[in-house]
Design a protein around this motif. Structure first.
Motif: not given
Length: 57
Positions: A20-25, A27-29, A32
């Motif tokens: 699962q993706a953890r962040y909304k952004s 770039k952050r995903n 990660s």
């Protein structure tokens, strides 16, 4: 060949939480995901290195 590649994805999903993706952004995903891939490759590299040492003696 397919099972070899899919087993790596399965390990990353199971042990590193890549299911699962953890962040909304985006770039952050992406960051990660990259860090988790680096961690997985380092872990695999130590295992491969140990196997090579046992084969070569």
């Amino acid at each position: 060949m397919r099972s070899r590649v899919e087993s790596i994805y399965g390990l990353s999903k199971m042990h590193l939480g890549m299911g699962q993706a953890r962040y909304k952004s985006l770039k952050r995903n992406a960051l990660s995901f990259s860090m988790r891939c680096i961690a997985l490759n380092l872990k695999r590299a130590t295992t491969i290195k140990k196997r090579i040492r046992t084969i070569t003696g």
